[in-house]
Scaffold this active site. Structure first.
Site, PDB file in Angstrom:
ATOM      1  N   ASP A   1       1.939  11.448  -8.284  1.00 42.79           N
ATOM      2  CA  ASP A   1       0.481  11.537  -8.231  1.00 42.79           C
ATOM      3  C   ASP A   1       0.044  12.602  -9.235  1.00 42.79           C
ATOM      4  O   ASP A   1       0.835  13.065 -10.058  1.00 42.79           O
ATOM      5  CB  ASP A   1       0.003  11.855  -6.804  1.00 42.79           C
ATOM      6  CG  ASP A   1       0.276  13.306  -6.421  1.00 42.79           C
ATOM      7  OD1 ASP A   1       1.077  13.968  -7.122  1.00 42.79           O
ATOM      8  OD2 ASP A   1      -0.330  13.793  -5.455  1.00 42.79           O
TER       9      ASP A   1
ATOM     10  N   LYS B   1       3.573   3.753  -6.764  1.00 37.20           N
ATOM     11  CA  LYS B   1       3.250   4.996  -6.053  1.00 37.20           C
ATOM     12  C   LYS B   1       3.009   4.713  -4.561  1.00 37.20           C
ATOM     13  O   LYS B   1       3.619   5.341  -3.691  1.00 37.20           O
ATOM     14  CB  LYS B   1       2.004   5.633  -6.683  1.00 37.20           C
ATOM     15  CG  LYS B   1       1.585   6.893  -5.986  1.00 37.20           C
ATOM     16  CD  LYS B   1       0.349   7.501  -6.646  1.00 37.20           C
ATOM     17  CE  LYS B   1      -0.361   8.348  -5.641  1.00 37.20           C
ATOM     18  NZ  LYS B   1      -1.784   8.073  -5.557  1.00 37.20           N
TER      19      LYS B   1
END
Ligand code: SF4
Length: 232
Positions: A146, A127
């Site tokens: 997310d 991420k």
């Protein structure tokens, strides 16, 4: 909802993208930064914390720490205090300092431009690496997943996966690579402004004709039950 073929889903994603692009033409990363190192540090700090809070902390931090070596040689106790309000500050301080030591040792203090090199740094998973690659370097190596991207991907019926890496893989198969970075910005902006976790504003939603609203009834009923509970 009847099972949707991959081709039909891809076409629906295309229409979702068109509408999100109209709704949020200037969607962008809401963390403040002026170079790749600052974005890397801000993204590590943003775990379990709002972008607004991170921006408050980094406004001071980035004035004091200009290079990876500055973080690497900072006194740990003092540095922890400087980032304390972002939460989980001991772990974050440890990750940032170890990450910056590796940047100095392996990359002459520069932030590398590949997923492989980035994810070898402390505190950097896919991420964080995707945020840095997509926003600081303009490289579409993957999709940032997310909490907003996870929730919206499920409500929109794009995937039923729960694991972020599996969600990312599913989205990479549906979204054109050139739009991977923007797609996560659009979903994050839509999640913050329209499709909130507890109270999605489906009535005014730009995507309502394209969205099966999976799991939404359950969450709104649950929220109603909590609100009705008599306070003691
Ligand atoms: S229709 Fe509702 S559930 Fe679907 S994206 Fe819009 S706000 Fe979210």
């Amino acid at each position: 909802m009847p099972r949707e073929t991959h081709d039909a889903k891809t076409a629906r994603v295309g229409r979702i993208i068109t509408r999100l692009n109209i709704a949020y033409p200037d969607a962008h990363c809401e963390l403040n930064y002026s170079n790749p190192l600052e974005l890397l540090i801000a993204t590590i700090l943003s775990a379990q914390c709002t972008d607004k809070r991170v921006n408050l902390v980094t406004a001071e931090l980035f004035r004091k720490y200009r290079a990876a070596a500055d973080y690497a040689r900072a006194g740990t106790a003092g540095f922890e205090q400087e980032i304390k309000s972002t939460g989980f500050y001991r772990n974050k301080a440890k990750s940032i300092q170890a990450c910056c030591r590796k940047l100095v040792e392996r990359h002459e203090g520069a932030v590398p431009r590949t997923m492989e090199e980035l994810t070898r740094l402390d505190g950097v998973g896919r991420k964080t690496a995707n945020v840095v690659l997509g926003n600081a370097f303009g490289v579409n190596a993957g999709v940032v997943v997310d909490t907003h991207v996870t929730r919206l991907s499920q409500r929109l019926g794009l995937t039923s996966e729960k694991d972020p890496e599996k969600i990312e893989l599913a989205l990479m198969k549906l979204v054109p690579q050139a739009q991977w970075t923007m797609f996560s910005h659009w979903l994050i902006w839509h999640g913050r402004r329209r499709c909130a976790a507890r109270k999605p504003d489906c009535g005014s939603c730009e995507l309502r004709k394209l969205c099966p609203r999976l799991g939404v009834e359950e969450i709104t009923a649950k929220t109603r039950r909590i609100q009705k509970k008599p306070s003691r």
